[in-house]
Design a protein around this motif. Sequence first.
Motif, mmCIF file in Angstrom:
data_model
loop_
_atom_site.group_PDB
_atom_site.id
_atom_site.type_symbol
_atom_site.label_atom_id
_atom_site.label_comp_id
_atom_site.label_asym_id
_atom_site.label_seq_id
_atom_site.Cartn_x
_atom_site.Cartn_y
_atom_site.Cartn_z
ATOM 1 N N ILE A 66 0.862 -1.182 0.000
ATOM 2 C CA ILE A 66 0.000 0.000 0.000
ATOM 3 C C ILE A 66 0.898 1.230 0.000
ATOM 4 C CG2 ILE A 66 -1.861 1.232 1.149
ATOM 5 C CD1 ILE A 66 -2.688 -1.533 0.251
ATOM 6 N N ALA A 67 0.692 2.095 -0.970
ATOM 7 C CA ALA A 67 1.557 3.275 -1.124
ATOM 8 C C ALA A 67 1.402 4.246 0.041
ATOM 9 C CB ALA A 67 1.233 3.977 -2.443
ATOM 10 N N LEU A 68 2.453 5.019 0.258
ATOM 11 C CA LEU A 68 2.484 6.036 1.301
ATOM 12 C C LEU A 68 2.430 7.424 0.682
ATOM 13 C CD1 LEU A 68 5.522 4.675 3.360
ATOM 14 C CD2 LEU A 68 3.129 4.095 3.706
ATOM 15 N N ASP A 69 2.082 8.395 1.523
ATOM 16 C CA ASP A 69 2.294 9.795 1.180
ATOM 17 C C ASP A 69 2.797 10.489 2.441
ATOM 18 O OD1 ASP A 69 0.058 10.240 2.791
ATOM 19 O OD2 ASP A 69 -1.308 10.555 1.107
ATOM 20 N N ALA A 70 2.721 11.802 2.498
ATOM 21 C CA ALA A 70 3.268 12.540 3.634
ATOM 22 C C ALA A 70 2.530 12.250 4.937
ATOM 23 C CB ALA A 70 3.238 14.040 3.342
ATOM 24 N N GLN A 71 1.334 11.639 4.861
ATOM 25 C CA GLN A 71 0.555 11.316 6.055
ATOM 26 C C GLN A 71 0.617 9.831 6.405
ATOM 27 O OE1 GLN A 71 -0.997 13.901 7.778
ATOM 28 N NE2 GLN A 71 0.204 15.072 6.304
ATOM 29 N N GLY A 72 1.516 9.096 5.728
ATOM 30 C CA GLY A 72 1.660 7.680 6.016
ATOM 31 C C GLY A 72 0.903 6.811 5.029
ATOM 32 N N MET A 73 0.578 5.588 5.450
ATOM 33 C CA MET A 73 -0.129 4.669 4.558
ATOM 34 C C MET A 73 -1.447 5.282 4.091
ATOM 35 S SD MET A 73 -1.638 0.814 5.250
ATOM 36 C CE MET A 73 -0.121 -0.112 5.004
ATOM 37 N N GLN A 74 -1.730 5.139 2.791
ATOM 38 C CA GLN A 74 -2.981 5.633 2.238
ATOM 39 C C GLN A 74 -4.072 4.586 2.520
ATOM 40 O OE1 GLN A 74 -2.644 7.532 -1.696
ATOM 41 N NE2 GLN A 74 -0.416 7.203 -1.557
ATOM 42 N N VAL A 75 -4.751 4.799 3.634
ATOM 43 C CA VAL A 75 -5.701 3.810 4.126
ATOM 44 C C VAL A 75 -6.854 3.607 3.143
ATOM 45 C CG1 VAL A 75 -7.238 3.217 6.047
ATOM 46 C CG2 VAL A 75 -5.036 4.301 6.502
ATOM 47 N N ALA A 76 -7.175 4.628 2.363
ATOM 48 C CA ALA A 76 -8.238 4.467 1.363
ATOM 49 C C ALA A 76 -7.888 3.355 0.381
ATOM 50 C CB ALA A 76 -8.465 5.788 0.627
ATOM 51 N N LEU A 77 -6.608 3.201 0.043
ATOM 52 C CA LEU A 77 -6.187 2.122 -0.851
ATOM 53 C C LEU A 77 -6.330 0.762 -0.170
ATOM 54 C CD1 LEU A 77 -2.977 3.748 -2.404
ATOM 55 C CD2 LEU A 77 -5.302 3.679 -3.347
ATOM 56 N N LEU A 78 -6.073 0.728 1.132
ATOM 57 C CA LEU A 78 -6.270 -0.497 1.900
ATOM 58 C C LEU A 78 -7.747 -0.885 1.896
ATOM 59 C CD1 LEU A 78 -5.387 -2.690 3.994
ATOM 60 C CD2 LEU A 78 -5.756 -0.942 5.761
ATOM 61 N N GLN A 79 -8.595 0.098 2.136
ATOM 62 C CA GLN A 79 -10.036 -0.172 2.197
ATOM 63 C C GLN A 79 -10.585 -0.651 0.856
ATOM 64 O OE1 GLN A 79 -11.001 3.778 3.527
ATOM 65 N NE2 GLN A 79 -11.217 3.152 5.671
ATOM 66 N N ALA A 80 -9.923 -0.281 -0.232
ATOM 67 C CA ALA A 80 -10.413 -0.637 -1.565
ATOM 68 C C ALA A 80 -9.997 -2.029 -2.004
ATOM 69 C CB ALA A 80 -9.923 0.396 -2.582
ATOM 70 N N LEU A 81 -9.095 -2.668 -1.270
ATOM 71 C CA LEU A 81 -8.630 -3.999 -1.670
ATOM 72 C C LEU A 81 -9.760 -5.016 -1.551
ATOM 73 C CD1 LEU A 81 -5.086 -4.269 -0.023
ATOM 74 C CD2 LEU A 81 -5.616 -3.949 -2.444
ATOM 75 N N ALA A 82 -9.900 -5.831 -2.565
ATOM 76 C CA ALA A 82 -10.911 -6.887 -2.559
ATOM 77 C C ALA A 82 -10.310 -8.154 -3.176
ATOM 78 C CB ALA A 82 -12.144 -6.443 -3.333
ATOM 79 N N PRO A 83 -10.393 -9.275 -2.490
ATOM 80 C CA PRO A 83 -10.928 -9.404 -1.136
ATOM 81 C C PRO A 83 -10.032 -8.726 -0.103
ATOM 82 C CG PRO A 83 -9.893 -11.445 -1.810
ATOM 83 C CD PRO A 83 -9.896 -10.564 -3.022
ATOM 84 N N ALA A 84 -10.609 -8.410 1.034
ATOM 85 C CA ALA A 84 -9.859 -7.682 2.064
ATOM 86 C C ALA A 84 -8.748 -8.555 2.636
ATOM 87 C CB ALA A 84 -10.805 -7.244 3.174
#
Length: 490
Positions: free
Chosen positions: A243-261
């Motif tokens: 999961i890619a990072l930015d200046a605020q850390g892990m981009q949780v929206a990308l985590l939430q979009a993974l399917a299956p979780a």
Amino acid sequence: MFKHAQLETVKAWLADPAHGALALHARIQRAVRQLILDGTLGVGKPLPASRALAASLGVSRDTVEAAYGQLHAEGFIERRVGSGSFVSERARRAPGRRAARAWAGVSAPLSRRGQALYDSGGVRDFPAPRPFAPGVPETRSFPLATWERLQRQVLRDHGHQALAHSPPQGMLPLRRAIADYVNLERGAQASPEQVLVLTSSQQAMALCAQLLLDPGDTIAIEDPVYPGARKAFEAAGLRTAPIALDAQGMQVALLQALAPAPKAVFLTPSHQFPTGVTLALDRRLAVIEWAQRQQAWIIEDDYDSEFHYAGKPMACVQGLDRHGRTIYIGTFTKSLFPGLRIGYMVLPPALVAPMTVARTLLDGHSAPLPQLTLARFMEAGHFGAHVRAMRAVYADRRDVLARLLRRHLGDMLTPQVPAGGMQLPCLLADGLSEPALIALAARRQIELTGLTPLHQLTPAAPGVLMGFAAYAPRELQAAVKLLSGVWREA
């Protein structure tokens, strides 16, 4: 009598310094045994009379008799009254030199997991760290006299009990001290009953991989990520989803979009390795809610949160998690010294018994003496004092290294000064080869970690990671000047 070459082989065994710890009769016994194993002395071959061999070797007859007696007891020779000593028929099955050479060429097939472990290359430590090995603490300033005094107290108060087995979960005084520490300093929610004492954070990650997920399951990881974590998960047969990072850390929206979780997510939220960014509060709360919704686990590695140089570090994710989905991992390897080999996990109550039982299958327990000494070190306030002192030292060394790099290598790299941690990421200028520069540095005993291999997603900008904690300003200056000279010569 032995042939000349056989006698010389025995003499060489006697003279070899590598065998100096062995008694004289044991050296003779092992030399003769090796002649039999190699096939140089075949079945039925006579051995020299003990008196004759003693004279040839310049030792007493009793010494040779002791050697022959041991060979006879092991079944390598037979002793016949009036006839002498002979190589035993039972030695016929002993592997000879040709068989040993054949064994050397036989492959050793591994299981799929074993092959994955081997192919990972393992995790590299630095017994004698070279500049700029990352993650290595300063040990020369450690209060050894205080530690020694506390260890003597433990031995006086506990006696031989300090030399016995520890409970597999860890000594209760240390578990209490750890719970108090993480609650006060890291904002955790921990009781001594939730603490499992281990040898390292690496062991903690291996336990999580084996107990919480099955081979083929997916675990989300940061990208870039600490390589020891990725290797531990992949060696257990897990699929890693970067999961890619930015200046605020892990981009949780990308985590939430993974399917299956994924079944779990691995985070270094307080001080991300290697970028140094901190996971923002809204993302911490979001990943907690994601884990609760998906019934997934959060594996939080808080490996060097003690060393935050701009204000206090943010509270750990475990302390914010009201659902009990977070496994918190900590270690004293960075904050005290690597040789201590004490790490720990703060576990949800339901995982304490399974993790403790599994731990007994790996290495049983951690040694009680250092556990009890560390507990007193923490209870008396020495741990907090040492961390505060090292925090100031490391902050100064970080700034010194950044200044030196700008002065001597400013046209070749750009330091990305972190708010905490023990290593400094640097981006290389366009056109420079990361592997080539790292190889040049290694030839002069300078240790650099490349940033590119830490990424799994799109290719990252080339760069290097430079540890600074273990090196005094004068050592940093000498190493930077050497590095500058090596690179510019090339």
